[in-house]
Design an enzyme around this catalytic site. Structure first.
Site, short mmCIF file in Angstrom:
data_model
loop_
_atom_site.label_atom_id
_atom_site.label_comp_id
_atom_site.label_asym_id
_atom_site.label_seq_id
_atom_site.Cartn_x
_atom_site.Cartn_y
_atom_site.Cartn_z
N SER A 96 0.86 -1.19 0.00
CA SER A 96 0.00 0.00 0.00
C SER A 96 0.90 1.24 0.00
CB SER A 96 -0.90 0.01 1.23
OG SER A 96 -1.78 -1.09 1.21
N LYS A 171 -7.34 1.74 -2.33
CA LYS A 171 -6.85 1.30 -1.02
C LYS A 171 -6.81 2.46 -0.03
CE LYS A 171 -5.18 -1.18 2.27
NZ LYS A 171 -3.96 -1.97 2.25
N LYS A 239 0.65 5.70 8.26
CA LYS A 239 1.23 5.96 6.94
C LYS A 239 0.14 6.05 5.87
CE LYS A 239 2.24 2.55 4.57
NZ LYS A 239 1.61 1.67 3.53
#
Length: 294
Positions: A96, A171, A239
């Site tokens: 990701s 995502k 993140k």
């Protein structure tokens, strides 16, 4: 059956590589921590001592590492995939990362005669272990079709969502929704406990109504038992929320709830909870409410 190199054998990558070996593929794994190759070797795969050794002759190269700089290093760094993969190889990045980084790497891959798909996953450690991941894929339709047999071994919901970078964009949206759900669940648990309600019973009935969700079902036990062994770490979700807030700003889109939950995730990380499962957001609510044990 395909010859597959799998780079990154952590919480998610290891069970994914094991499933591919179990499906009959010839899988060679590489991880910076060599002992993490053991489950794959036990499943009939092989361990490589370098990226170059892992990708030699591989038809498919899978990557599952934590962040954009890691993917850049693995793919485009000195001695990386782009330097050693055979021409025509299909590279599947399950990590990701930032959508713009994926688009840049896809261009570099094409210049090297390689094909790159961004295929981030959702479902956490349980989804990886149960081969029940949701996989959102960006890239060329023909490359997606070629990779579909690989995806079908690993996931239950596999969808091509657009050109390179699209999988990462979807995502990012996924991580926004999941974080907001976890935060809401954490607040509900603290609220229920404050009134002395049987919290387990309350979550059972809430799970059967409109408040029910995959997040509630998968994370309620963590919160009830205060057990936060990582399926997906707070530091990684931190993140990911950085990715979605930055991308929203670039697009001129306002995500006020996303901005708030990003700050709460950052606070959890700053408080030392970064290595915990993201259900550990409960601890942040408890701290804010003056109800924390530690």
């Amino acid at each position: 059956m395909s010859s597959i190199a799998f780079i990154g054998l952590g919480i998610m990558g290891s069970p994914m590589a094991v499933h591919l070996a179990g499906a009959g593929h010839d899988v060679t794994g590489y991880n910076r921590t060599p002992e993490k190759t053991k489950p794959l070797v036990d499943a009939g795969g092989r361990a490589a001592k370098s990226i170059a050794e892992a990708v030699e002759g591989a038809e498919v190269i899978c990557v599952m590492v934590p962040d954009s700089p890691d993917v850049r290093a693995v793919l485009a760094g000195e001695g990386g995939v782009f330097d050693h993969a055979r021409r025509g190889a299909l590279v599947i990045d399950f990590s990701s990362i930032r959508p713009d980084v994926t688009a840049q790497l896809a261009r570099q891959a094409r210049e090297r005669g390689l094909r790159l798909l961004d295929a981030p996953v959702s479902g956490g450690e349980a989804g990886a272990r149960n081969a029940a991941l949701s996989i959102m894929v960006g890239g060329e339709p023909a490359d997606f079709a070629a990779a579909k047999p690989i995806f079908d071994v690993l996931g239950k919901t596999v969808v091509h969502v657009g050109p390179s970078g699209s999988g990462q964009t979807v995502k990012a949206a996924n991580q926004l929704i999941v974080a907001a759900n976890i935060q809401a669940l954490a607040e509900a648990v603290v609220f229920l406990a404050a009134y002395g309600v049987d919290t387990a019973a309350a979550l059972e009935v809430l799970g059967g109504g409109l408040a029910g969700s995959t997040v509630l079902q998968q994370k309620k036990q963590n919160m009830l038992t205060h057990s936060f062994e990582p399926g997906f770490r707070i530091e990684l979700h931190h993140k990911d929320l950085g990715i979605v807030t930055a991308a929203a700003r670039e697009a001129g889109v306002v995500i006020p709830l996303g901005a708030l939950v990003a700050q709460l995730m950052a606070a959890a990380k700053a408080a030392g909870d970064g290595g915990l499962d993201h259900s550990g957001l409960l601890r942040g609510v408890e701290r804010l409410s003056g109800r924390a044990d530690t």
